[in-house]
Design a protein around this motif. Structure first.
Motif, PDB file in Angstrom:
ATOM      1  N   ASN A 269       0.465  -1.206   0.135  1.00 54.72           N
ATOM      2  CA  ASN A 269      -0.124  -0.031   0.146  1.00 54.72           C
ATOM      3  C   ASN A 269       1.007   1.285  -0.120  1.00 54.72           C
ATOM      4  OD1 ASN A 269       0.642   0.382   2.436  1.00 54.72           O
ATOM      5  ND2 ASN A 269      -1.015   0.248   3.199  1.00 54.72           N
ATOM      6  N   ARG A 270       2.059   1.136  -0.553  1.00 46.57           N
ATOM      7  CA  ARG A 270       2.748   2.178  -0.791  1.00 46.57           C
ATOM      8  C   ARG A 270       4.056   2.612   1.048  1.00 46.57           C
ATOM      9  NH1 ARG A 270       4.922   3.591  -4.761  1.00 46.57           N
ATOM     10  NH2 ARG A 270       5.754   5.714  -3.487  1.00 46.57           N
ATOM     11  N   ASP A 271       3.063   1.884   1.863  1.00 47.68           N
ATOM     12  CA  ASP A 271       3.184   2.399   3.360  1.00 47.68           C
ATOM     13  C   ASP A 271       4.881   2.726   3.126  1.00 47.68           C
ATOM     14  OD1 ASP A 271       1.396   3.266   4.511  1.00 47.68           O
ATOM     15  OD2 ASP A 271       0.276   1.858   5.634  1.00 47.68           O
ATOM     16  N   LEU A 272       5.876   3.880   3.961  1.00 47.04           N
ATOM     17  CA  LEU A 272       7.193   3.136   4.339  1.00 47.04           C
ATOM     18  C   LEU A 272       7.936   2.531   5.279  1.00 47.04           C
ATOM     19  CD1 LEU A 272      10.083   4.266   3.433  1.00 47.04           C
ATOM     20  CD2 LEU A 272       9.953   6.166   4.083  1.00 47.04           C
ATOM     21  N   LEU A 273       8.849   1.508   4.728  1.00 49.33           N
ATOM     22  CA  LEU A 273       9.377   1.224   6.194  1.00 49.33           C
ATOM     23  C   LEU A 273      10.564   1.618   6.633  1.00 49.33           C
ATOM     24  CD1 LEU A 273       8.421  -2.177   4.929  1.00 49.33           C
ATOM     25  CD2 LEU A 273       7.099  -1.253   6.711  1.00 49.33           C
ATOM     26  N   ASN A 274      11.434   1.585   5.438  1.00 47.19           N
ATOM     27  CA  ASN A 274      12.660   2.303   5.371  1.00 47.19           C
ATOM     28  C   ASN A 274      13.298   3.083   4.624  1.00 47.19           C
ATOM     29  OD1 ASN A 274      15.395   2.775   7.978  1.00 47.19           O
ATOM     30  ND2 ASN A 274      15.301  -0.049   7.956  1.00 47.19           N
ATOM     31  N   TYR A 275      14.760   3.243   5.132  1.00 45.84           N
ATOM     32  CA  TYR A 275      15.728   4.119   3.709  1.00 45.84           C
ATOM     33  C   TYR A 275      16.583   3.309   4.207  1.00 45.84           C
ATOM     34  CZ  TYR A 275      17.095   8.265   6.812  1.00 45.84           C
ATOM     35  OH  TYR A 275      17.421   9.191   7.163  1.00 45.84           O
ATOM     36  N   THR A 276      17.916   3.584   2.950  1.00 44.62           N
ATOM     37  CA  THR A 276      19.138   3.842   3.144  1.00 44.62           C
ATOM     38  C   THR A 276      19.995   5.043   1.957  1.00 44.62           C
ATOM     39  OG1 THR A 276      19.264   1.341   4.010  1.00 44.62           O
ATOM     40  CG2 THR A 276      21.334   2.115   2.778  1.00 44.62           C
ATOM     41  N   LEU A 277      20.357   5.595   2.438  1.00 40.33           N
ATOM     42  CA  LEU A 277      21.238   6.732   1.565  1.00 40.33           C
ATOM     43  C   LEU A 277      22.317   5.770   1.884  1.00 40.33           C
ATOM     44  CD1 LEU A 277      21.426   8.890   0.171  1.00 40.33           C
ATOM     45  CD2 LEU A 277      21.546  10.717   1.874  1.00 40.33           C
ATOM     46  N   LEU A 278      22.527   5.993  -0.190  1.00 40.03           N
ATOM     47  CA  LEU A 278      23.850   4.444   0.002  1.00 40.03           C
ATOM     48  C   LEU A 278      24.732   5.971  -0.801  1.00 40.03           C
ATOM     49  CD1 LEU A 278      25.936   2.596   0.193  1.00 40.03           C
ATOM     50  CD2 LEU A 278      24.060   1.386  -2.191  1.00 40.03           C
ATOM     51  N   LEU A 279      26.332   6.616  -0.344  1.00 34.68           N
ATOM     52  CA  LEU A 279      26.455   7.058  -0.740  1.00 34.68           C
ATOM     53  C   LEU A 279      28.313   6.676  -1.763  1.00 34.68           C
ATOM     54  CD1 LEU A 279      26.253  10.435   1.407  1.00 34.68           C
ATOM     55  CD2 LEU A 279      24.825   9.823  -0.736  1.00 34.68           C
ATOM     56  N   VAL A 280      28.989   6.878  -2.316  1.00 30.27           N
ATOM     57  CA  VAL A 280      29.682   6.259  -2.736  1.00 30.27           C
ATOM     58  C   VAL A 280      31.062   7.676  -2.617  1.00 30.27           C
ATOM     59  CG1 VAL A 280      31.821   5.786  -5.116  1.00 30.27           C
ATOM     60  CG2 VAL A 280      28.733   5.785  -4.856  1.00 30.27           C
ATOM     61  N   HIS A 281      32.351   7.420  -1.847  1.00 29.33           N
ATOM     62  CA  HIS A 281      33.233   8.183  -1.355  1.00 29.33           C
ATOM     63  C   HIS A 281      34.581   7.475  -2.506  1.00 29.33           C
ATOM     64  CE1 HIS A 281      36.038   9.603   2.309  1.00 29.33           C
ATOM     65  NE2 HIS A 281      36.407   9.573   1.194  1.00 29.33           N
ATOM     66  N   PRO A 282      34.689   8.204  -2.970  1.00 22.99           N
ATOM     67  CA  PRO A 282      35.880   7.516  -4.169  1.00 22.99           C
ATOM     68  C   PRO A 282      37.795   8.398  -2.716  1.00 22.99           C
ATOM     69  CG  PRO A 282      35.350   9.918  -4.994  1.00 22.99           C
ATOM     70  CD  PRO A 282      34.621   9.207  -4.023  1.00 22.99           C
ATOM     71  N   VAL A 283      38.026   7.216  -2.397  1.00 18.08           N
ATOM     72  CA  VAL A 283      38.562   7.538  -1.602  1.00 18.08           C
ATOM     73  C   VAL A 283      40.218   8.013  -1.906  1.00 18.08           C
ATOM     74  CG1 VAL A 283      37.517   6.508   0.777  1.00 18.08           C
ATOM     75  CG2 VAL A 283      39.655   5.498  -0.737  1.00 18.08           C
ATOM     76  N   GLU A 284      40.655   7.252  -3.014  1.00 12.54           N
ATOM     77  CA  GLU A 284      41.694   8.082  -3.476  1.00 12.54           C
ATOM     78  C   GLU A 284      41.553   9.279  -4.382  1.00 12.54           C
ATOM     79  OE1 GLU A 284      43.844   4.784  -4.593  1.00 12.54           O
ATOM     80  OE2 GLU A 284      44.260   3.710  -2.616  1.00 12.54           O
ATOM     81  N   PHE A 285      40.435   9.475  -5.177  1.00 11.58           N
ATOM     82  CA  PHE A 285      40.485  10.973  -5.799  1.00 11.58           C
ATOM     83  C   PHE A 285      41.016  12.216  -5.932  1.00 11.58           C
ATOM     84  CE2 PHE A 285      38.876   7.051  -7.514  1.00 11.58           C
ATOM     85  CZ  PHE A 285      37.948   6.908  -8.682  1.00 11.58           C
ATOM     86  N   PRO A 286      41.367  13.371  -6.839  1.00  9.85           N
ATOM     87  CA  PRO A 286      41.239  14.463  -5.885  1.00  9.85           C
ATOM     88  C   PRO A 286      39.410  14.614  -4.887  1.00  9.85           C
ATOM     89  CG  PRO A 286      41.892  14.804  -8.061  1.00  9.85           C
ATOM     90  CD  PRO A 286      41.173  12.845  -7.692  1.00  9.85           C
ATOM     91  N   LYS A 287      39.873  15.589  -4.132  1.00 12.88           N
ATOM     92  CA  LYS A 287      38.231  16.423  -4.443  1.00 12.88           C
ATOM     93  C   LYS A 287      37.849  17.072  -4.667  1.00 12.88           C
ATOM     94  CE  LYS A 287      39.708  14.860   0.107  1.00 12.88           C
ATOM     95  NZ  LYS A 287      38.540  14.459   1.180  1.00 12.88           N
ATOM     96  N   GLY A 288      37.283  17.229  -5.309  1.00 12.59           N
ATOM     97  CA  GLY A 288      36.260  18.054  -6.382  1.00 12.59           C
ATOM     98  C   GLY A 288      34.807  18.609  -5.905  1.00 12.59           C
ATOM     99  N   VAL A 289      34.136  19.165  -4.586  1.00 15.77           N
ATOM    100  CA  VAL A 289      32.765  19.216  -4.318  1.00 15.77           C
ATOM    101  C   VAL A 289      33.112  20.643  -3.234  1.00 15.77           C
ATOM    102  CG1 VAL A 289      31.033  19.192  -2.803  1.00 15.77           C
ATOM    103  CG2 VAL A 289      31.765  17.287  -4.136  1.00 15.77           C
ATOM    104  N   LEU A 290      34.404  20.867  -3.224  1.00 15.62           N
ATOM    105  CA  LEU A 290      34.977  22.457  -2.204  1.00 15.62           C
ATOM    106  C   LEU A 290      35.830  22.661  -3.222  1.00 15.62           C
ATOM    107  CD1 LEU A 290      34.187  21.335   1.728  1.00 15.62           C
ATOM    108  CD2 LEU A 290      32.463  22.248  -0.225  1.00 15.62           C
TER     109      LEU A 290
END
Length: 311
Positions: free
Chosen positions: A88-109
């Motif tokens: 019935n579309r009742d929300l049970l749970n969620y997971t926000l899955l992000l990707v962290h490229p640890v050996e890449f140059p920083k690019g968001v800031l």
């Protein structure tokens, strides 16, 4: 295609201590990768839902997998917000899955001229400080995921600014009259879309103190006086200030370094200008005990027949 399978369970993450999958905060998980291959991730809606009929969505759109456990493929930086629902579309749970490229140059800031991504300053020694950062102009779907400031294992109260480009923090245990022996450790997790970046800054308050602008008063021809900023710590006998005085040709900024510049450092709060032509009189303050950061310039423009000032 390289594939690694993980189970997204908070309890399992805490016990396993995996170096590739990291719990940032409840319901937010970072997949730490050294390359942008494809990874298979096992999502779990929750033990409490047993064998219920469960449907899933990724970023608000239905996906074909059903059931309490499903496997999704994460390609490159394409993470997602995964939600599980009853029929019935009742929300049970969620997971926000992000990707962290640890050996890449920083690019968001954007990195500042001193090669830092986070800039921190304090106006005085009352324990309050501000930290800020600049987003890359092309990162338009950005967000702050998590932040924390800690000194000596104790959390410091911080508030995120409404423009998500800074924090204001207050260390209520800080004593302005005692020697500061323990550093503050700031951690910031930010994201653009589903790419996660982690940033750190470690500092002492005495190393980031930047006095506010001083207030300049002209008391007679070519003689000026000023006072410590109202926000500076008192008494001045315990929290002294030193000043840089600079006189530059008119219509030049206080940062001008060309010819005909009159410059002096002093502990006094008055100065007589020797300049004969129109000029700009500039003053800024610094803590002489640390000699770390100069405050911003205050200036007064002196012309032949009229003058304007900015404090």
């Amino acid at each position: 295609m390289n594939k690694i399978v993980f189970v997204i369970l908070q309890a399992a993450l805490q016990m396993a201590g995996s170096t590739s999958l990291r719990l940032i905060k409840p319901n937010v998980v970072a997949l730490e990768v050294s390359n942008l291959s494809s990874f298979a991730v096992l999502l779990h809606c929750g033990e409490q839902y047993g064998v219920e009929e469960i449907y899933w969505e990724r970023n608000g759109e239905s996906i074909s997998q059903t059931g309490n456990l499903i496997t999704v493929i994460i390609d490159g930086l394409h993470g997602g917000n995964f939600t599980c629902h009853r029929p019935n579309r009742d929300l049970l749970n969620y997971t926000l899955l992000l990707v962290h490229p640890v050996e890449f140059p920083k690019g968001v800031l954007i990195q500042s001229s001193d090669r830092e991504f986070i800039s921190c300053t304090a106006r005085n020694y009352n324990g309050q400080f501000h930290c800020s950062w600049k987003w890359h102009q092309e990162r338009i779907q950005r967000a702050v995921v998590y932040f924390t400031a800690i000194r000596n294992s104790s959390p410091i109260n911080c508030t995120l600014h409404s423009d998500i480009s800074g924090l204001t923090c207050i260390d209520t245990d800080y004593c302005r009259y005692s020697e500061e022996s323990r550093s503050i450790n700031l951690t910031l997790f930010i994201r653009n879309l589903y790419r996660l970046e982690e940033h750190h800054r470690t500092f002492l308050i005495r190393d980031i103190v930047k006095p506010d602008k001083v207030s300049i008063t002209k008391i007679q021809d070519d003689v000026f006086e000023w006072h410590p900023p109202e926000t500076w710590s008192f008494p001045c006998s315990f929290f002294p200030l030193s000043y840089e005085v600079k006189v530059v040709p008119n219509n030049h900024s206080c940062d001008y370094t060309g010819s005909r510049v009159e410059k002096n450092e002093t502990n006094e709060t008055h100065y007589k200008v020797k300049f004969k032509k129109a000029y700009t009189f500039c003053v800024r303050a610094q803590d002489p005990l640390t000699k770390k950061v100069w405050g911003d310039w205050s200036h007064h423009q002196q012309r032949k027949h009229r003058h304007t000032s900015e404090k």
